[in-house]
Design a protein around this motif. Structure first.
Motif, PDB file in Angstrom:
ATOM      1  N   ARG A   1     -11.167   2.605  -2.243  1.00 40.32           N
ATOM      2  CA  ARG A   1     -10.209   2.794  -1.148  1.00 40.32           C
ATOM      3  C   ARG A   1      -9.918   1.468  -0.435  1.00 40.32           C
ATOM      4  NH1 ARG A   1      -8.900   8.015   0.600  1.00 40.32           N
ATOM      5  NH2 ARG A   1      -7.134   6.885   1.468  1.00 40.32           N
ATOM      6  N   GLY A   2      -8.672   1.308  -0.044  1.00 36.20           N
ATOM      7  CA  GLY A   2      -8.273   0.052   0.596  1.00 36.20           C
ATOM      8  C   GLY A   2      -8.007  -1.057  -0.415  1.00 36.20           C
ATOM      9  N   GLY A   3      -7.960  -0.677  -1.694  1.00 37.06           N
ATOM     10  CA  GLY A   3      -7.926  -1.679  -2.769  1.00 37.06           C
ATOM     11  C   GLY A   3      -6.619  -2.436  -2.949  1.00 37.06           C
ATOM     12  N   SER A   4      -5.573  -2.099  -2.193  1.00 34.44           N
ATOM     13  CA  SER A   4      -4.339  -2.892  -2.316  1.00 34.44           C
ATOM     14  C   SER A   4      -4.579  -4.336  -1.887  1.00 34.44           C
ATOM     15  CB  SER A   4      -3.223  -2.292  -1.461  1.00 34.44           C
ATOM     16  OG  SER A   4      -2.956  -0.989  -1.891  1.00 34.44           O
ATOM     17  N   ASP A   5      -5.553  -4.531  -1.009  1.00 35.69           N
ATOM     18  CA  ASP A   5      -5.931  -5.897  -0.627  1.00 35.69           C
ATOM     19  C   ASP A   5      -6.343  -6.696  -1.861  1.00 35.69           C
ATOM     20  OD1 ASP A   5      -5.598  -5.547   2.085  1.00 35.69           O
ATOM     21  OD2 ASP A   5      -7.706  -5.139   2.500  1.00 35.69           O
TER      22      ASP A   5
ATOM     23  N   SER B   1       0.865  -1.187   0.000  1.00 38.04           N
ATOM     24  CA  SER B   1       0.000   0.000   0.000  1.00 38.04           C
ATOM     25  C   SER B   1       0.897   1.231   0.000  1.00 38.04           C
ATOM     26  CB  SER B   1      -0.819   0.063   1.284  1.00 38.04           C
ATOM     27  OG  SER B   1      -1.872  -0.838   1.267  1.00 38.04           O
ATOM     28  N   ALA B   2       0.293   2.401  -0.011  1.00 39.87           N
ATOM     29  CA  ALA B   2       1.042   3.645   0.199  1.00 39.87           C
ATOM     30  C   ALA B   2       1.249   3.818   1.700  1.00 39.87           C
ATOM     31  CB  ALA B   2       0.233   4.805  -0.345  1.00 39.87           C
TER      32      ALA B   2
ATOM     33  N   GLU C   1       1.342   4.252  -3.881  1.00 41.43           N
ATOM     34  CA  GLU C   1       1.690   2.827  -3.981  1.00 41.43           C
ATOM     35  C   GLU C   1       2.890   2.652  -4.907  1.00 41.43           C
ATOM     36  OE1 GLU C   1      -1.321   3.711  -3.261  1.00 41.43           O
ATOM     37  OE2 GLU C   1      -1.998   2.221  -1.826  1.00 41.43           O
TER      38      GLU C   1
ATOM     39  N   PHE D   1      -3.452  -1.331  -5.378  1.00 41.98           N
ATOM     40  CA  PHE D   1      -4.450  -0.276  -5.538  1.00 41.98           C
ATOM     41  C   PHE D   1      -4.802   0.119  -6.979  1.00 41.98           C
ATOM     42  CE2 PHE D   1      -5.483   4.421  -4.314  1.00 41.98           C
ATOM     43  CZ  PHE D   1      -6.815   4.126  -4.080  1.00 41.98           C
TER      44      PHE D   1
ATOM     45  N   THR E   1      -2.053   8.655   0.698  1.00 42.53           N
ATOM     46  CA  THR E   1      -3.085   8.675  -0.353  1.00 42.53           C
ATOM     47  C   THR E   1      -4.001   9.883  -0.175  1.00 42.53           C
ATOM     48  OG1 THR E   1      -3.011   6.277  -0.303  1.00 42.53           O
ATOM     49  CG2 THR E   1      -4.849   7.254  -1.498  1.00 42.53           C
TER      50      THR E   1
ATOM     51  N   LYS F   1      -2.642   9.863   5.925  1.00 41.49           N
ATOM     52  CA  LYS F   1      -2.223   8.822   4.983  1.00 41.49           C
ATOM     53  C   LYS F   1      -1.732   9.515   3.725  1.00 41.49           C
ATOM     54  CE  LYS F   1      -5.612   5.242   5.969  1.00 41.49           C
ATOM     55  NZ  LYS F   1      -6.557   4.326   5.363  1.00 41.49           N
TER      56      LYS F   1
HETATM   57  N1  ASP Z   1      -3.649   3.626  -0.357  1.00 41.76           N
HETATM   58  C1  ASP Z   1      -5.002   3.305  -0.717  1.00 41.76           C
HETATM   59  C2  ASP Z   1      -5.964   3.831   0.331  1.00 41.76           C
HETATM   60  O1  ASP Z   1      -5.557   4.500   1.248  1.00 41.76           O
HETATM   61  C3  ASP Z   1      -5.183   1.861  -0.992  1.00 41.76           C
HETATM   62  C4  ASP Z   1      -4.777   0.940   0.116  1.00 41.76           C
HETATM   63  O2  ASP Z   1      -4.106   1.335   1.049  1.00 41.76           O
HETATM   64  O3  ASP Z   1      -5.147  -0.233   0.052  1.00 41.76           O
HETATM   65  O4  ASP Z   1      -7.133   3.600   0.215  1.00 41.76           O
END
Ligand code: ASP
Length: 442
Positions: free
Chosen positions: A184-188, A38-39, A116, A170, A51, A49
């Motif tokens: 958001r959170g898409g690195s998963d 992730s970032a 990222e 991401f 991002t 964060k």
């Molecule tokens: N950096 C992105 C976010 O903050 C994606 C991630 O962290 O998964 O949503």
């Protein structure tokens, strides 16, 4: 050799101290050949964060406010990481290029993805792994729809060329080459896609908690970790508020039967939680797997004499709600009554109109509205066909003075959902936890 994919979230790559932990984790197991990052996230509670800061640059530009100060904060954070790790890596050219692009006008997705991108460049250099950019490999249609088959093939072909690689999470690109991010959170999701493409034996998702807990730790102090949970149980628990993973990250690995292991970068010795398919999870299960809940639901109770013999009544109730674009959580019913349970937020400004429609269009005798209800799901495959589970649950609630306003058990017998007053929410969760986890023998 079998392969593990390790994805590290924002808190795991927040600064050089965290990156050192990541290196140690990766190097402690030669199977960890593919790393997704992730970032950098928050280093402390009030921190930002990266991002969010990147999106902020774009917002400045949109409002004709100079963005350079925010941009410099981002640049400095990365520079400090590189310096503290003692890397011989010049990241300035990347920033100069991004700044040029910003000045010429770029999309939100492009700028957001650079967190990222840069994190992976640094991580690859630090680990001595190849850097693999997902541009042209993680693919979206021109309209921005994710293309799973094309992505799987392109990722596999590319990653086969690299013995060890770091891949930014991401984002990917549309067919025209423009950057497209996941939500958001898409690195998963990226981690799951990589795990699937390389046929990983496990998808490790490294974060700042040691897995999923049996109850919200803000309510139950020292709540135990769930060792194993099935994909289905996870879905129930996360729908009810327990989240550790992006919802969409489950599908690619679930289809390929790859377990997900949630681990803690700050406590790498802890085995965390393993998310598996049903078959594997059968043995040695406790009665319940976890408890989760959400507050603020409204129950609309509809009463009409002889409702049970009126064909299509429920359909008409549902179509009224559909007209208002309201989605329903539960629909408990009696002979002459039916109740609809809806998130209170979804009814803002339209509740009175809905009630009026129900009276007018359905000829209801009475319509009662109860607000401030919470839903609590007690989840576990272990409950299936076991006697006395419901009795134990209701006894626990009653003896703690909690009045149950609604009961709903899914036909899979995998969960029992109870509706209680918002003010009883915490007491109810503690009572269920105590009955099933702390004192299961009683
Ligand atoms: N950096 C992105 C976010 O903050 C994606 C991630 O962290 O998964 O949503």
């Amino acid at each position: 050799m079998e392969v593990k994919v390790a994805k590290f979230g924002g808190s795991s790559v927040a600064d050089a101290i965290q990156l050192r932990k990541v290196k140690e984790i990766v190097e402690s197991d030669p199977q960890r050949r593919y790393v997704v990052v992730s970032a950098p996230g928050k280093r402390f509670e009030e921190d930002s964060k990266l991002t969010d800061l990147l999106y902020l640059c774009k917002t400045h530009i949109e409002h004709n406010v100079p963005f350079h100060q925010v941009f410099q904060v981002i640049w400095d954070r990365f520079k400090i990481i590189v310096m503290n790790l003692g890397l011989q890596l010049d990241i300035d050219p990347y920033f100069e290029e991004i700044r040029d692009h910003l000045q010429k006008g770029v999309t939100n997705d492009y700028i957001a993805s650079r967190g990222e991108f840069l994190c992976a460049v640094i991580m690859a250099n630090y680990l001595g792994y190849d850097f693999v950019d997902p541009s042209g490999i993680i693919l979206f249609s021109e309209n921005g729809k994710f293309l799973p088959k094309e992505t799987d093939q392109a990722l596999r072909e590319e990653l086969l060329k690299h013995e060890k690689a770091v891949i930014p999470g991401f984002y990917g690109t549309r067919t025209d080459g423009s950057v497209k991010t996941f939500s958001r959170g898409g690195s998963d999701i990226t981690g799951a896609l990589v795990a699937r493409a390389v046929g990983a034996k496990v998808y490790e998702n490294w974060t700042d908690v040691s897995g999923l807990l049996k109850a919200d730790p803000r309510i139950v102090k020292n709540a135990q970790t769930i060792d194993r949970v099935t994909y289905k149980e996870l879905r129930e628990l996360s729908y009810m508020g327990a989240t550790v993973l992006h919802d969409e990250a489950v599908f690619p690995v679930r289809e390929a039967d790859i377990p997900i292991n949630i681990r803690n970068t700050n406590d790498p010795g802890h085995p965390g939680t393993i998310i598996v398919s049903e078959e594997e999870a059968r043995e040695n299960r406790g009665v319940i797997t976890g408890i989760a809940g959400r507050k603020d639901f409204t129950v609309i109770g509809i009463y009409k004499n002889n409702m049970n013999s009126e064909v299509g009544f429920i359909k008409r109730v549902l179509s009224i709600l559909e007209n208002y674009n309201v989605s329903i959580e539960h629909l408990p019913s009696g002979i002459d009554t039916v109740s609809v349970v809806i998130a209170t937020k979804a009814l803002e400004g339209i509740l009175d109109d809905i009630v009026e429609d129900i009276y007018r269009k359905l000829g209801a005798d009475t319509v009662d509205v109860h607000q401030n209800m919470s839903l609590i799901a007690t989840v576990g495959h272990g409950m299936t066909r076991r006697m006395g589970v419901a009795a134990k649950l209701f006894t626990a609630l009653a003896s703690n003075g909690v009045n149950i306003r609604m009961i709903d058990q899914g036909s899979s017998e995998m969960n029992i959902i109870v509706g209680v007053e918002n003010e009883d929410f915490e007491t109810a969760i503690k009572a269920i936890y105590e009955a099933f986890v702390e004192k299961p023998q009683e």
